[in-house]
Design a protein around this motif. Structure first.
Motif, mmCIF file in Angstrom:
data_model
loop_
_atom_site.group_PDB
_atom_site.id
_atom_site.type_symbol
_atom_site.label_atom_id
_atom_site.label_comp_id
_atom_site.label_asym_id
_atom_site.label_seq_id
_atom_site.Cartn_x
_atom_site.Cartn_y
_atom_site.Cartn_z
ATOM 1 N N THR A 1 44.864 45.000 35.742
ATOM 2 C CA THR A 1 44.451 46.410 35.148
ATOM 3 C C THR A 1 45.427 47.088 36.004
ATOM 4 O O THR A 1 46.198 46.766 37.208
ATOM 5 C CB THR A 1 43.188 46.860 35.549
ATOM 6 O OG1 THR A 1 42.960 46.762 36.928
ATOM 7 C CG2 THR A 1 42.015 45.910 34.977
ATOM 8 N N PRO A 2 45.831 48.138 35.485
ATOM 9 C CA PRO A 2 46.766 49.233 36.380
ATOM 10 C C PRO A 2 46.439 49.470 37.641
ATOM 11 O O PRO A 2 47.004 49.767 38.658
ATOM 12 C CB PRO A 2 46.558 50.421 35.566
ATOM 13 C CG PRO A 2 46.251 49.993 34.162
ATOM 14 C CD PRO A 2 45.414 49.061 34.321
ATOM 15 N N SER A 3 44.938 49.420 38.030
ATOM 16 C CA SER A 3 44.476 49.421 39.565
ATOM 17 C C SER A 3 44.362 48.125 40.117
ATOM 18 O O SER A 3 43.963 48.098 41.169
ATOM 19 C CB SER A 3 43.147 50.183 39.337
ATOM 20 O OG SER A 3 42.411 49.447 38.622
ATOM 21 N N GLY A 4 44.975 47.153 39.733
ATOM 22 C CA GLY A 4 44.833 45.737 40.527
ATOM 23 C C GLY A 4 44.126 45.063 39.580
ATOM 24 O O GLY A 4 43.527 45.436 38.600
ATOM 25 N N PRO A 5 44.003 43.853 40.285
ATOM 26 C CA PRO A 5 43.251 42.698 39.541
ATOM 27 C C PRO A 5 41.625 42.932 39.766
ATOM 28 O O PRO A 5 41.232 43.396 40.656
ATOM 29 C CB PRO A 5 43.606 41.401 40.348
ATOM 30 C CG PRO A 5 44.120 41.897 41.550
ATOM 31 C CD PRO A 5 44.645 43.324 41.418
ATOM 32 N N ARG A 6 41.066 42.693 38.638
ATOM 33 C CA ARG A 6 39.606 42.912 38.675
ATOM 34 C C ARG A 6 38.886 41.361 38.225
ATOM 35 O O ARG A 6 39.500 40.760 37.279
ATOM 36 C CB ARG A 6 39.172 43.952 37.723
ATOM 37 C CG ARG A 6 39.696 45.355 37.632
ATOM 38 C CD ARG A 6 39.638 46.195 39.061
ATOM 39 N NE ARG A 6 38.178 46.645 38.952
ATOM 40 C CZ ARG A 6 37.750 47.154 39.983
ATOM 41 N NH1 ARG A 6 38.321 47.173 41.064
ATOM 42 N NH2 ARG A 6 36.458 47.271 39.939
ATOM 43 N N GLY A 7 37.866 41.176 38.995
ATOM 44 C CA GLY A 7 36.958 40.044 38.056
ATOM 45 C C GLY A 7 36.180 40.558 37.200
ATOM 46 O O GLY A 7 35.512 41.565 37.095
ATOM 47 N N ARG A 8 35.929 39.588 36.215
ATOM 48 C CA ARG A 8 35.186 39.840 35.002
ATOM 49 C C ARG A 8 34.326 38.691 34.910
ATOM 50 O O ARG A 8 34.858 37.582 34.770
ATOM 51 C CB ARG A 8 36.292 40.215 33.936
ATOM 52 C CG ARG A 8 35.497 40.197 32.682
ATOM 53 C CD ARG A 8 36.614 40.570 31.635
ATOM 54 N NE ARG A 8 37.312 39.449 31.162
ATOM 55 C CZ ARG A 8 38.179 39.178 30.200
ATOM 56 N NH1 ARG A 8 38.562 40.199 29.360
ATOM 57 N NH2 ARG A 8 38.997 38.246 30.176
ATOM 58 N N THR A 9 33.051 38.754 34.618
ATOM 59 C CA THR A 9 32.122 37.860 34.187
ATOM 60 C C THR A 9 31.563 38.253 32.549
ATOM 61 O O THR A 9 31.137 39.476 32.542
ATOM 62 C CB THR A 9 31.083 37.847 35.127
ATOM 63 O OG1 THR A 9 31.512 37.418 36.316
ATOM 64 C CG2 THR A 9 29.923 36.626 34.637
ATOM 65 N N THR A 10 31.711 37.154 31.971
ATOM 66 C CA THR A 10 31.402 37.400 30.641
ATOM 67 C C THR A 10 30.197 36.509 30.087
ATOM 68 O O THR A 10 30.396 35.331 30.343
ATOM 69 C CB THR A 10 32.352 36.909 29.606
ATOM 70 O OG1 THR A 10 33.870 37.746 30.052
ATOM 71 C CG2 THR A 10 32.280 37.622 28.225
ATOM 72 N N ILE A 11 29.289 36.903 29.868
ATOM 73 C CA ILE A 11 27.973 36.327 29.480
ATOM 74 C C ILE A 11 27.765 36.653 28.015
ATOM 75 O O ILE A 11 27.546 37.777 27.745
ATOM 76 C CB ILE A 11 26.526 36.657 30.324
ATOM 77 C CG1 ILE A 11 27.369 36.410 31.810
ATOM 78 C CG2 ILE A 11 25.456 35.968 29.952
ATOM 79 C CD1 ILE A 11 26.128 37.180 33.024
#
Lengths: 283, 263
Positions: free
Chosen positions: A73-83
């Motif tokens: 993302t523009p603000s850096g890497p983000r952790g994403r969990t998809t359920i």
């Protein structure tokens, strides 16, 4: 062993020999096994932090039920969990952990895996050793528990237990515990669920992921709905075991940790004085 | 009651702190286990021998890996590991569509020989739709066509001393001090002679693509993906694989993965 001489203000109940050596040794072996199995299992999960349903993993189609990844993302890497198709930002725990300067990428964070760094080979060595130890312990416990009557006497809910169920639930809700010779009905349910449902399910879903065992026992993978479904059930059962662990430890702490721990180490357990401190009658 | 509440809160606090420190130290307390010479690791790894013996006992020689129907092929076979070897000898073969390729059968055999791709394609073949299980955890279903390895072994006639087959490959995933480390694998003679063990040259009705191991990939269907070596040029019968690589029987085995790979 009738009375402690340094007794305090309140009258003490009787010390009884509650846990046999078989129960105590197998209990602690399970504790050790489950600790290592959990942390090495999360290491193995991290090698491919996506769960699917069916026989195979969809790369050209979507049959994922859980996916942990990192996105830019523009603000850096983000952790994403998809359920089930719904995404949650889990930065800090799942997908991306560590600090902003030193982000750690992966499913579960290094604090929850053995080894702490990505090392599938070592995770597997640890996992399969403790998997065998867990199965051996379960078998020893089952034989001992059937022979010495522990399973029938202490774990099998009786008709009286079932009629006590509402009262037992109410007492647990008020954190009021009775300390007697026998387990209360909620304990019996919980222990039976773990020993006769969750742990066997863990072993069977683990075996179902083995291409060798799939050839030896073709029925196993059919029963569980495919190899990737088995992997998903293995993960779900793990979360239920963790939930049990949390409640179990909370109950030990709430019911009197020294007495509960003593009984699981030495076998000796202090029961409530008769009649009970709260005016209750011991069953 | 108030005393109980106080005790409970305090104990919850102690318990939570204790547990979280246990879990937090779980992270690197056991990192030493990754060292290949570590004694504890060597002890824990004995469980893999137990798995091997237990599965050999349960499996029988010829128990088949599950085969699937055409409708269950829902995607191409996912390539993994090497997908386009850069070795000069391989690049030269690929440029001429593998017409000069030879599969060499050597080692502890009465009649060592080699096969061109056309020769292998003219031998009896076996086609199977099976599930490829990667050690990482994913699975993919595909149709594999190839020459049963047992036919090739019957022609070569294994010497009595032969106990394992070693598969030598063109690809390399890692570089050592003396140059790239070529991929290799090995299996026992039960897996070697298993009816589903084939020298695969076809994938999903097409010639085996380079990304999946062209021209020849060994399929050992009752084992994990790293036991299915790609770009195989030599099958060597041996009595021990100690002299290859670091002596553990395969590229990934040398990096700490279990040799049997049945789970």
């Amino acid at each position: 062993m009738q009375q402690d001489h340094h007794a305090g203000q309140e009258p003490l109940g009787r010390l009884i020999y509650r846990q046999s050596i078989w129960t105590r040794v197998t209990h602690w072996l399970w504790a050790i096994c489950l600790f290592f199995l959990l942390l090495s299992g999360l290491q193995i999960f991290n090698a491919h932090p996506t769960l699917y349903v069916g026989q195979q993993s969809g790369f050209a189609f979507d049959n994922a039920v859980l996916r942990i990844d990192a996105i830019d993302t523009p603000s850096g890497p983000r952790g994403r969990t998809t359920i089930f198709g719904r995404s949650f930002d889990t930065t800090g725990v799942l997908g991306v952990s560590g600090t902003a300067e030193q982000p750690q990428f992966g499913g579960f964070p290094p604090a929850l895996t053995i080894p702490s760094f990505q090392d599938l080979a070592t995770g597997r060595v640890v996992h399969f050793f403790f998997a065998w130890l867990l199965v051996a312990t379960l078998l020893v416990w089952l034989c001992a528990g059937l022979l010495n009557g522990h399973i029938l006497r202490d774990l099998t809910p009786t008709a009286a237990d079932l009629s006590n169920l509402p009262r037992d639930v109410a007492e647990h809700a008020r954190f009021r515990f009775r300390h007697g010779r026998s387990y209360n009905v909620l304990q019996k349910f919980a222990y039976c669920a773990v020993l006769f449902v969750l742990l066997p399910l863990m072993v069977l879903t683990g075996l179902a992921m083995s291409p060798g065992m799939d050839a030896a026992w073709p029925w196993l993978i059919e029963l569980l709905g495919g190899r990737q479904t088995a992997r998903t059930i293995h993960f779900l059962t793990m979360t239920l075991l963790v939930l049990f662990f949390v409640v179990h430890v909370a109950m030990v702490l709430a019911a009197g940790p020294l007495n509960e721990l003593r009984s699981m180490i030495t076998g000796w357990y202090r029961t409530d004085p008769k009649p009970g401190a709260n005016g209750e009658i011991e069953p | 009651m108030s005393k109980l509440v106080y005790g409970r809160r305090r104990l919850f606090g102690i318990g939570t702190a204790g547990l979280s420190s246990l879990v937090l130290t779980g992270c690197n307390q056991f990192d030493f286990l990754d060292e290949s010479g570590d004694r504890v690791r060597a002890f824990l790894a004995k469980a893999n021998d137990v798995t091997y013996f237990a599965q050999r006992l349960l499996l029988g020689r010829d128990a088949l890996a599950r085969e699937y129907s055409e409708t269950e092929i829902r995607q191409g076979q996912r390539p993994n590991g090497s997908t386009d070897p850069e070795a000069e000898d391989y690049v030269a073969l690929k440029a001429k569509d593998f017409v000069d390729f030879r599969l060499t059968v050597t080692g502890l055999v009465e009649r060592p020989r080699d096969y061109s791709l056309a020769e292998l394609r003219n031998m009896p073949s076996r086609t199977q739709i099976t599930r490829h299980d990667c050690v990482e955890g994913w699975s993919c279903i595909a149709k594999w066509t190839g020459t049963p390895l047992s036919i090739v072994l019957d022609e070569a006639r294994l010497k009595p001393a032969a106990r394992y087959l070693v598969f030598h490959c063109y690809d390399s995933l890692d570089a050592g001090l003396t140059g790239p480390i070529r991929y290799y694998e090995s299996c026992d003679l039960i897996d070697a002679r298993h009816p589903q063990t084939i020298l695969a040259y076809g994938l999903n009705n097409q010639p085996l693509p380079v990304a999946n191991g062209a021209p020849i990939r060994v399929r050992i269907e009752r084992a994990l993906g790293y036991k299915q070596p790609k770009y195989v040029h030599t099958v060597e019968a041996v009595d021990s694989f100690a002299r290859f690589g670091r002596g553990k029987g395969g590229f990934w085995e040398d990096l700490g993965y279990d040799w049997y790979a049945g789970i």
